[in-house]
Scaffold this motif. Structure first.
Motif, PDB file in Angstrom:
ATOM      1  N   ASN A 180      -0.750   7.204  -0.034  1.00  0.00           N
ATOM      2  CA  ASN A 180      -2.015   7.848  -0.403  1.00  0.00           C
ATOM      3  C   ASN A 180      -3.207   6.890  -0.413  1.00  0.00           C
ATOM      4  N   MET A 203      -0.275   0.533 -10.607  1.00  0.00           N
ATOM      5  CA  MET A 203      -1.008   1.149  -9.511  1.00  0.00           C
ATOM      6  C   MET A 203      -2.451   0.673  -9.549  1.00  0.00           C
ATOM      7  N   GLN A 231       0.830  -1.203   0.000  1.00  0.00           N
ATOM      8  CA  GLN A 231       0.000   0.000   0.000  1.00  0.00           C
ATOM      9  C   GLN A 231       0.864   1.253   0.000  1.00  0.00           C
ATOM     10  N   ARG A 232       0.459   2.232  -0.795  1.00  0.00           N
ATOM     11  CA  ARG A 232       1.156   3.511  -0.860  1.00  0.00           C
ATOM     12  C   ARG A 232       0.619   4.438   0.240  1.00  0.00           C
ATOM     13  N   GLU A 246       5.499  -2.648 -12.570  1.00  0.00           N
ATOM     14  CA  GLU A 246       4.727  -2.174 -11.426  1.00  0.00           C
ATOM     15  C   GLU A 246       3.479  -1.468 -11.921  1.00  0.00           C
ATOM     16  N   THR A 265      -3.567   4.076  -2.233  1.00  0.00           N
ATOM     17  CA  THR A 265      -3.597   3.181  -3.388  1.00  0.00           C
ATOM     18  C   THR A 265      -2.585   2.054  -3.180  1.00  0.00           C
ATOM     19  N   TRP A 266      -2.528   1.154  -4.155  1.00  0.00           N
ATOM     20  CA  TRP A 266      -1.666  -0.029  -4.029  1.00  0.00           C
ATOM     21  C   TRP A 266      -0.730  -0.144  -5.216  1.00  0.00           C
ATOM     22  N   THR A 267       0.495  -0.561  -4.957  1.00  0.00           N
ATOM     23  CA  THR A 267       1.451  -0.875  -6.017  1.00  0.00           C
ATOM     24  C   THR A 267       1.574  -2.391  -6.129  1.00  0.00           C
TER      25      THR A 267
END
Length: 197
Positions: free
Chosen positions: A135, A157, A132-133, A155, A137-139
């Motif tokens: 912000n 998002m 998880q980033r 990668e 969101t997820w990478t």
């Protein structure tokens, strides 16, 4: 007094329960060393158990005792994260003693090892993970490799965790097909786009 096969075997004696070809603890140790010398990486207890139970005469308790003894006698090592690996001493003794294993057991064991090693190679060649980033969101990191090295590192998002997990799962199921589709798309000459205009 009646002594069962299991009780007799536990005392270091002869035959054990079950109808197989492995008849005592020494032969179980030979079999464990035979397996440990042929797996392509260190393996956890459950995997070693699964591979060793290729003969009907072996049970869980006999296996556990023999595995622990092989660690105590420095034929195997046990890492902090619970992985077993053969030592040089274990490999030498395995080479000397493997001919004592029944041929049919070695054949069955070799088939199981071939399948298990194939799965290990596949697992190392196809990797997918997500984090998880800050912000929210997820990478999703996707990696496909072969014997020559990396084939694809990518990668992506994703806005939600469930989407990230779905991408991971889909990639693991058919990485080569997805790789091919990406390459085809990147190498296309744009005729499809022109035809849509």
């Amino acid at each position: 007094m009646v002594v069962t096969n299991n009780a007799y075997a536990a005392q270091g004696g002869g035959p054990m329960a079950g109808h197989g070809f492995i008849h005592d603890h020494l032969e179980i140790k030979f079999l464990i060393l035979y397996i440990a010398a042929r797996v392509i990486e260190s393996v956890p207890f459950d995997a070693m158990l699964e591979l060793t139970l290729c003969d009907d005469a072996i049970d869980y308790f006999d296996f556990s005792d023999c595995l622990a003894d092989l660690v105590k006698t420095d034929h195997l090592t046990l890492s902090d994260d619970g992985l077993y690996a053969i030592t040089d001493k274990g490999r030498r003794n395995s080479e000397i003693c493997e001919s004592n294993l029944p041929y049919s057991v070695r054949l069955r064991c070799d088939r199981n090892l071939s399948d298990y090693n194939r799965r290990l190679r596949r697992k190392s060649q196809v990797q997918a993970s997500s984090i998880q980033r800050p912000n929210g969101t997820w990478t999703v990191a996707l990696c496909l490799s072969d014997d020559m090295g990396s084939v694809m590192d990518m990668e992506l998002m994703m806005v939600r965790e469930d989407m990230a997990k779905a991408v991971e799962k889909r990639f693991r199921q058919s990485p080569e097909r997805l790789y091919g589709q990406i390459v085809d798309l990147l190498l296309s000459d744009g005729q499809d786009e022109e035809s849509e205009k």
